[in-house]
Design an enzyme around this catalytic site. Structure first.
Site, PDB file in Angstrom:
ATOM      1  N   ASP A 302      45.114  43.299  41.536  1.00  0.00           N
ATOM      2  CA  ASP A 302      44.750  42.645  40.161  1.00  0.00           C
ATOM      3  C   ASP A 302      45.881  42.285  39.321  1.00  0.00           C
ATOM      4  O   ASP A 302      45.915  42.863  38.379  1.00  0.00           O
ATOM      5  CB  ASP A 302      43.518  43.648  39.127  1.00  0.00           C
ATOM      6  CG  ASP A 302      43.813  42.439  37.484  1.00  0.00           C
ATOM      7  OD1 ASP A 302      43.001  41.069  38.310  1.00  0.00           O
ATOM      8  OD2 ASP A 302      42.986  42.928  36.717  1.00  0.00           O
ATOM      9  N   CYS A 342      42.782  35.532  38.997  1.00  0.00           N
ATOM     10  CA  CYS A 342      42.921  35.045  38.495  1.00  0.00           C
ATOM     11  C   CYS A 342      43.197  33.639  38.592  1.00  0.00           C
ATOM     12  O   CYS A 342      43.164  33.002  36.740  1.00  0.00           O
ATOM     13  CB  CYS A 342      42.977  35.870  37.180  1.00  0.00           C
ATOM     14  SG  CYS A 342      44.202  36.355  37.309  1.00  0.00           S
TER      15      CYS A 342
HETATM   16  N1  SAH Z   1      43.714  45.231  35.726  1.00  0.00           N
HETATM   17  C1  SAH Z   1      44.412  45.276  34.395  1.00  0.00           C
HETATM   18  C2  SAH Z   1      44.769  43.201  34.198  1.00  0.00           C
HETATM   19  C3  SAH Z   1      46.017  43.143  34.970  1.00  0.00           C
HETATM   20  S1  SAH Z   1      47.346  42.405  34.014  1.00  0.00           S
HETATM   21  C4  SAH Z   1      42.882  45.708  33.902  1.00  0.00           C
HETATM   22  O1  SAH Z   1      41.748  45.555  34.506  1.00  0.00           O
HETATM   23  O2  SAH Z   1      42.931  45.426  32.045  1.00  0.00           O
HETATM   24  C5  SAH Z   1      48.537  42.379  34.932  1.00  0.00           C
HETATM   25  C6  SAH Z   1      49.703  43.059  34.857  1.00  0.00           C
HETATM   26  O3  SAH Z   1      50.201  42.921  35.973  1.00  0.00           O
HETATM   27  C7  SAH Z   1      50.414  43.282  33.767  1.00  0.00           C
HETATM   28  O4  SAH Z   1      50.065  44.312  33.100  1.00  0.00           O
HETATM   29  C8  SAH Z   1      51.812  43.334  33.573  1.00  0.00           C
HETATM   30  O5  SAH Z   1      52.507  44.435  33.403  1.00  0.00           O
HETATM   31  C9  SAH Z   1      51.679  43.714  35.858  1.00  0.00           C
HETATM   32  N2  SAH Z   1      53.013  43.300  36.397  1.00  0.00           N
HETATM   33  C10 SAH Z   1      52.924  41.532  36.409  1.00  0.00           C
HETATM   34  N3  SAH Z   1      53.739  41.684  38.068  1.00  0.00           N
HETATM   35  C11 SAH Z   1      54.186  43.409  38.593  1.00  0.00           C
HETATM   36  C12 SAH Z   1      55.142  43.397  39.825  1.00  0.00           C
HETATM   37  N4  SAH Z   1      55.856  42.232  39.671  1.00  0.00           N
HETATM   38  N5  SAH Z   1      54.692  44.761  39.165  1.00  0.00           N
HETATM   39  C13 SAH Z   1      54.257  45.877  38.589  1.00  0.00           C
HETATM   40  N6  SAH Z   1      53.667  45.044  37.339  1.00  0.00           N
HETATM   41  C14 SAH Z   1      53.090  43.861  37.524  1.00  0.00           C
END
Ligand code: SAH
Length: 401
Positions: A302, A342
């Site tokens: 996600d 999204c």
């Molecule tokens: N699956 C979660 C929502 C994800 S939001 C839920 O259902 O609640 C996206 C997340 O991705 C954020 O927490 C952000 O810190 C993380 N993120 C963004 N880019 C990233 C990367 N390259 N590696 C690891 N985490 C990342």
């Protein structure tokens, strides 16, 4: 209250025949050249008519490029005052969510165009409301909106999470502010006995990912006895759902240490064992994982929206393809991958094509088991695909003859 007849006479726009046709089919967004007659005074409620003067309901004029957003049929001929308009639309949105308004329920109460309230989103976390105003008209009407919601729902705290970039199109500043009651940092949302924490001031979006509720329910249902990998876990909404559904282990991966700490706290508060975390970049994690030969039975993928604009779609699709391919490679036989996007600009057909490409050439076939999106509290007008931003696919590795 009766409409002011002089204001009503002035507040009228006629659309071109083409735009009238679009509006009749349910499309809600119009630009200045869709308006054939009438002055587009910004931030007003107007009566909309076709080129022959036939009624097309109400609309809100924009302060930016979007000249007019349709907001549905309205009795009579004139324009109601703001209170009457918002109270009727809000009452209808609340009524449509009856049964989801318990003291610890989380629900999207207003979903913009889907509730004929363009420019307004309201999420309810038990006694707390978080709203987002993305049109100047809605912003100017908060004095009509907030007291009504407080009174109708008994809300003790209302927060404006207006830290969204689209506000600049309407000349509005990005800000987070308390609109009513006492500041509440955290509130618990109950999802079938699993307690999540929404953080209205500091959490992502309006404080929690309400839109992934259907996917969390599916994860819970699939998780029994599984080794689960939650990629881009944030505060572990999926990982916790898997554990409550009987997963033997869940590994949450995110680059944010505070988010992972919240996931660990969430597991403790719910009395769930089996959560481990890895803080780091998901792309790096997936590359490193290939050498380890570790497999998972259920993987959740996600990522944040990679395409923030149409121009970024191609690069975003490359990112999604790469991630999905790497994630599929980690699936154990018969394993499931729940993959999400999204990005508004990556449509469902394009997302499916990306996933198809990701699966091509793997030493096993991949089945498309289910398509999901945000739940029914996020209504999507069929003529307005822009409001369907979340696409979720459940895939399964196919093994055997
Ligand atoms: N699956 C979660 C929502 C994800 S939001 C839920 O259902 O609640 C996206 C997340 O991705 C954020 O927490 C952000 O810190 C993380 N993120 C963004 N880019 C990233 C990367 N390259 N590696 C690891 N985490 C990342």
């Amino acid at each position: 209250m009766p409409a002011d007849p002089t204001a009503a006479a002035a507040a009228e726009l006629r659309l071109t025949p083409r735009a009238s046709g679009f509006l009749r089919r349910g499309q809600p967004w119009f630009f200045a050249d869709d308006v054939q007659q009438g002055e587009i005074a910004p931030s007003r409620l107007v009566r909309v008519r076709d080129e022959d003067g036939r009624d097309l309901g109400l609309g809100i004029t924009g302060a930016g490029r979007l000249a007019l957003r349709a907001c549905g049929a309205w009795p009579g001929d004139g324009v109601p005052d703001r209170e009457a308009f918002f109270h009727a639309r809000l009452a209808r949105a609340i009524e449509a969510r009856a049964g989801q308004l318990g003291p610890h329920d989380g629900v999207r109460l207003v979903h913009g165009e889907g509730d004929w309230l363009p420019g307004l989103v309201v999420d309810r976390y038990g006694p707390l409301l978080v709203l987002q105003a993305t049109s100047a008209f809605v912003e100017q009407s908060l004095d009509a909106i907030v007291p009504f919601l407080v009174e109708r729902l008994g809300a003790t705290c209302v927060v404006a999470r207006n830290d969204v970039a689209v506000r600049k199109h309407e000349g509005l500043a990005e800000e987070v502010r308390l609109l009513h009651g006492q500041r509440v940092a955290e509130v618990v949302v109950d999802e079938g006995g699993l307690r999540h924490v929404a953080r209205p001031f500091t959490g992502h979006k309006t404080g929690f990912y309400l839109d992934q509720r259907p996917a969390r329910a599916l994860v819970r249902q699939l998780a029994k006895g599984k080794r689960v990998l939650d990629l881009f876990s944030y505060q572990g909404g999926f990982a916790l759902s898997a554990l409550v559904g009987g997963a033997v282990s869940a590994l949450a991966v995110d680059q944010s240490e505070p988010a992972l700490q919240q996931a660990i706290a969430g597991a403790q508060q719910n009395g769930l064992a089996g959560l481990t975390t890895h803080c780091g970049d998901v792309f790096d994690f997936l590359r490193a994982q290939r050498e380890r030969n570790q497999q998972f039975d259920l993987i959740l993928l996600d990522p944040p929206a990679f395409a923030k604009s149409r121009r970024e779609v191609e690069g975003a699709e490359r990112g999604y393809r790469d991630l999905n391919r790497q994630a599929l490679r980690l699936l154990a036989p018969h394993g499931h991958l729940l993959t999400c996007t999204c990005s508004h600009h990556v449509t469902l057909p394009r997302f499916e094509e990306v996933v198809r490409q990701a699966a091509a050439g793997l030493p096993f076939h991949v089945l498309l088991r289910q398509r999901l999106g945000a739940g029914p509290d996020h209504p999507v007008p069929i003529a307005h695909p822009e409001s369907e931003y979340l696409k979720v696919l459940l895939l399964q590795r196919q093994d055997g003859a």
